[in-house]
Design an enzyme around this catalytic site. Structure first.
Site, PDB file in Angstrom:
ATOM      1  CE  LYS A 205      59.353  53.279  78.812  1.00 51.94           C
ATOM      2  NZ  LYS A 205      58.609  52.795  77.501  1.00 51.94           N
ATOM      3  CB  CYS A 261      55.607  49.505  80.540  1.00 54.18           C
ATOM      4  SG  CYS A 261      56.944  48.359  80.003  1.00 54.18           S
TER       5      CYS A 261
HETATM    6  N1  LIG Z   1      58.514  44.971  78.627  1.00 53.65           N
HETATM    7  C1  LIG Z   1      58.501  46.009  77.766  1.00 53.65           C
HETATM    8  O1  LIG Z   1      57.592  46.279  77.048  1.00 53.65           O
HETATM    9  C2  LIG Z   1      59.392  47.188  78.215  1.00 53.65           C
HETATM   10  C3  LIG Z   1      59.235  48.276  77.235  1.00 53.65           C
HETATM   11  C4  LIG Z   1      60.270  49.500  77.473  1.00 53.65           C
HETATM   12  C5  LIG Z   1      61.056  49.661  78.805  1.00 53.65           C
HETATM   13  N2  LIG Z   1      60.819  48.526  79.595  1.00 53.65           N
HETATM   14  C6  LIG Z   1      61.641  48.583  80.986  1.00 53.65           C
HETATM   15  O2  LIG Z   1      62.879  47.659  80.705  1.00 53.65           O
HETATM   16  C7  LIG Z   1      63.369  46.980  81.686  1.00 53.65           C
HETATM   17  C8  LIG Z   1      63.303  45.361  81.651  1.00 53.65           C
HETATM   18  O3  LIG Z   1      61.881  45.001  81.335  1.00 53.65           O
HETATM   19  P1  LIG Z   1      61.790  43.473  80.743  1.00 53.65           P
HETATM   20  O4  LIG Z   1      60.300  43.845  80.545  1.00 53.65           O
HETATM   21  O5  LIG Z   1      62.664  43.267  79.538  1.00 53.65           O
HETATM   22  O6  LIG Z   1      61.857  42.663  82.120  1.00 53.65           O
HETATM   23  P2  LIG Z   1      62.166  41.161  82.287  1.00 53.65           P
HETATM   24  O7  LIG Z   1      61.729  41.157  83.586  1.00 53.65           O
HETATM   25  O8  LIG Z   1      61.007  40.681  80.975  1.00 53.65           O
HETATM   26  O9  LIG Z   1      63.722  40.782  82.197  1.00 53.65           O
HETATM   27  C9  LIG Z   1      64.381  40.857  82.775  1.00 53.65           C
HETATM   28  C10 LIG Z   1      65.687  40.163  82.756  1.00 53.65           C
HETATM   29  O10 LIG Z   1      66.635  40.518  83.867  1.00 53.65           O
HETATM   30  C11 LIG Z   1      67.140  39.362  84.362  1.00 53.65           C
HETATM   31  N3  LIG Z   1      67.984  39.600  85.615  1.00 53.65           N
HETATM   32  C12 LIG Z   1      67.546  40.025  86.942  1.00 53.65           C
HETATM   33  N4  LIG Z   1      68.676  40.248  87.479  1.00 53.65           N
HETATM   34  C13 LIG Z   1      69.779  40.312  86.804  1.00 53.65           C
HETATM   35  C14 LIG Z   1      70.972  40.304  87.239  1.00 53.65           C
HETATM   36  N5  LIG Z   1      71.633  40.733  88.420  1.00 53.65           N
HETATM   37  N6  LIG Z   1      71.838  40.127  86.188  1.00 53.65           N
HETATM   38  C15 LIG Z   1      71.506  39.438  84.805  1.00 53.65           C
HETATM   39  N7  LIG Z   1      69.995  39.489  84.737  1.00 53.65           N
HETATM   40  C16 LIG Z   1      69.375  39.816  85.540  1.00 53.65           C
HETATM   41  C17 LIG Z   1      66.121  38.650  84.757  1.00 53.65           C
HETATM   42  O11 LIG Z   1      66.371  37.207  84.836  1.00 53.65           O
HETATM   43  C18 LIG Z   1      65.223  38.678  83.494  1.00 53.65           C
HETATM   44  O12 LIG Z   1      65.610  37.724  82.461  1.00 53.65           O
HETATM   45  C19 LIG Z   1      62.297  47.577  82.739  1.00 53.65           C
HETATM   46  O13 LIG Z   1      62.894  48.610  83.475  1.00 53.65           O
HETATM   47  C20 LIG Z   1      60.921  47.739  82.024  1.00 53.65           C
HETATM   48  O14 LIG Z   1      60.230  48.966  82.891  1.00 53.65           O
HETATM   49  C21 LIG Z   1      60.158  47.281  79.166  1.00 53.65           C
END
Ligand SMILES: NC(=O)c1ccc[n+]([C@@H]2O[C@H](COP(=O)([O-])OP(=O)(O)OC[C@H]3O[C@@H](n4cnc5c(N)ncnc54)[C@H](O)[C@@H]3O)[C@@H](O)[C@H]2O)c1
Length: 438
Positions: A205, A261
């Site tokens: 990744k 990201c």
């Molecule tokens: N956004 C993208 O395009 C993308 C693509 C691939 C990978 N990722 C990876 O995926 C992961 C998540 O990214 P995202 O963009 O969805 O993040 P985000 O910030 O949009 O969402 C994360 C969610 O987790 C929740 N959260 C935090 N602590 C928590 C807990 N203890 N219990 C339950 N929920 C909790 C938050 O309230 C939030 O709603 C990251 O590691 C990111 O690097 C993101």
């Protein structure tokens, strides 16, 4: 299958909804009570094209539920996805506190075998750390595996439903079987599921994102050089993109990569390398070039206004880090705003989806316009920071009539310089000839 998705952000909500769409029962957990409450009322918390239809359908049909209670979600599922934030910590390495915090709780809550799948982007060795954190309190068998997510915001549903590939890091045969069954409906056209060890999956990744960020940055440097030597970056893009070893995509010059990201992942990979005493020089250069690229357009604007932006009214089209999303994390537009405000300029911005998110951070430091033409009304110059489709064919007659100066600084190369010359605009774009009137 019964699936829990912990973390309901851009990745978690898309993951949960798409698995529900394939007939699974999905329960999404989030600590944000307001978010969970609104999702229970079928209000979608993010803007992501095509997600709303699937979201509503699966809630209605009882396959998609929401809770703040991790225990409820664990009890109702045999597969648990972690889609939690991994933001940069103070030193730039990935902050694993969200992932490990949940992992610790899982050990207490599990009463039968669970497959725990890490979908967050996490450094090499995290699967082992999560395994250890769960194991501290677990009394039942479980597997912790890596399944990095490659979806792109703006195309997330399509990417999830028809992935180029699925990467799964595990040595467990039981986990492999469950994951093959789970993903089978998504790869019916024959796209591969690659099984590998956990560490390689985790690094895959980062390697993907760092490579793409490097490709963008390379083209941005070519564009900067084009401006010095009088070449056209669009011609070069076409000239090199037709070489299948290079490929046509990700070759557009612009004002740097942003988003939630690329910036954090490049930085985290650089940090990981450092921890293993490896000096990843290319990534160091990518980060410093990109930092500069994000505000290069302000330097150009300063030059145009002979170093004095004080009192200038600057229109800004685009706030999101890219089109088709409301995500503003690390958006170049925010860095541009910062520089413009420092110089005493005022800003009239318009973005079709991201203005609410910017308001939460900047409040009334800038003016939010109701449409693109209101934003340019009375403006000394327009900066284009995001390539939303609706900016591609504006009515230049209206713009000519309402702008104070017909000056465009285009960070996304949306227009043909020859046309803009005919229309009487001063037009500065990335890596192409500057159109100067008169
Ligand atoms: N956004 C993208 O395009 C993308 C693509 C691939 C990978 N990722 C990876 O995926 C992961 C998540 O990214 P995202 O963009 O969805 O993040 P985000 O910030 O949009 O969402 C994360 C969610 O987790 C929740 N959260 C935090 N602590 C928590 C807990 N203890 N219990 C339950 N929920 C909790 C938050 O309230 C939030 O709603 C990251 O590691 C990111 O690097 C993101």
């Amino acid at each position: 299958m019964n699936i829990a998705v912990v973390g309901t952000g851009y990745v978690g909500l898309v993951t949960g909804t798409c698995f529900a769409e394939m007939g699974n029962h999905v329960i999404c957990v989030d600590i944000d009570k307001n978010k969970v409450e609104s999702m229970r009322n079928s209000i979608i918390p993010i803007y992501e094209p095509h997600l709303d239809i699937l979201f509503e359908r699966n809630i209605k049909q009882g396959r998609l539920q929401f809770t703040t209670d991790l225990a409820e979600a664990v009890a109702k599922s045999n597969i648990i996805f972690l889609a939690l934030p991994t933001p940069p910590g103070e030193d730039g390495s990935a902050d694993l506190s969200y992932v490990l915090g949940v992992a610790k709780q899982l050990g207490h809550l599990m009463t039968e075998y669970k497959l725990i799948i890490n979908k967050s982007t996490v450094p090499v060795g995290t699967a082992e750390k999560v395994d250890a954190a769960v194991r501290e309190h677990a009394k039942v068998e479980f597997d912790v595996i890596s399944n990095p997510e490659f979806l792109r915001e703006g195309f997330a549903v399509d990417d999830f439903m028809k992935p180029d590939r699925v990467v799964i890091g595990t040595k467990s045969e039981k986990a492999k079987k469950l994951m093959s069954d789970l993903y089978a409906p998504f790869v019916r056209q024959g796209n591969p599921i690659y099984f590998m060890d956990e560490r390689s999956a985790e690094l895959t990744k980062y390697a993907a994102n760092a490579f793409l960020a490097t490709k963008i940055t390379f083209m941005n440097e070519i564009a900067n050089l084009c401006e010095q030597v009088g070449a056209n970056v669009d011609s070069i893009r076409i000239g090199i993109g037709s070489d299948s070893r290079i490929g046509k995509r990700f070759l557009f010059a612009g004002i740097g990569y942003g988003g939630s990201c690329f910036p954090k992942d490049v930085q985290a990979l650089f940090k990981t390398a450092g921890e293993y005493k490896y000096d990843f020089k290319v990534l160091d250069a990518v980060m410093s070039v990109n930092d500069k690229q994000k505000t290069i357009i302000v330097d150009k604007l300063r030059k145009y206004f002979k170093g004095n932006l004080k009192g200038k009214k600057i229109a800004l089209w685009g706030l999101a880090f890219k089109p088709d999303t409301d995500d503003i994390r690390e958006a170049p537009a925010l860095y541009i705003i910062d520089e413009l405000l420092k110089d005493g300029a005022s800003i009239q911005a318009f973005d079709p989806e991201a203005m609410e998110n910017v308001k939460k951070i900047l409040g009334n430091k800038i003016v939010y316009s109701t449409d693109s033409y209101q934003a340019v009304t009375g403006a000394d110059a327009l900066i284009i920071a995001t390539e939303w489709s609706l900016f591609r064919t504006p009515d230049f007659d209206i713009m000519s009539a309402v702008m104070k100066n017909k000056v465009i600084f285009d960070g996304r190369n949306l227009y043909d310089p020859v046309r803009l010359k005919e229309l009487g605009f001063h037009y500065n774009s990335m890596g192409r000839e500057e159109i100067v009137q008169g």
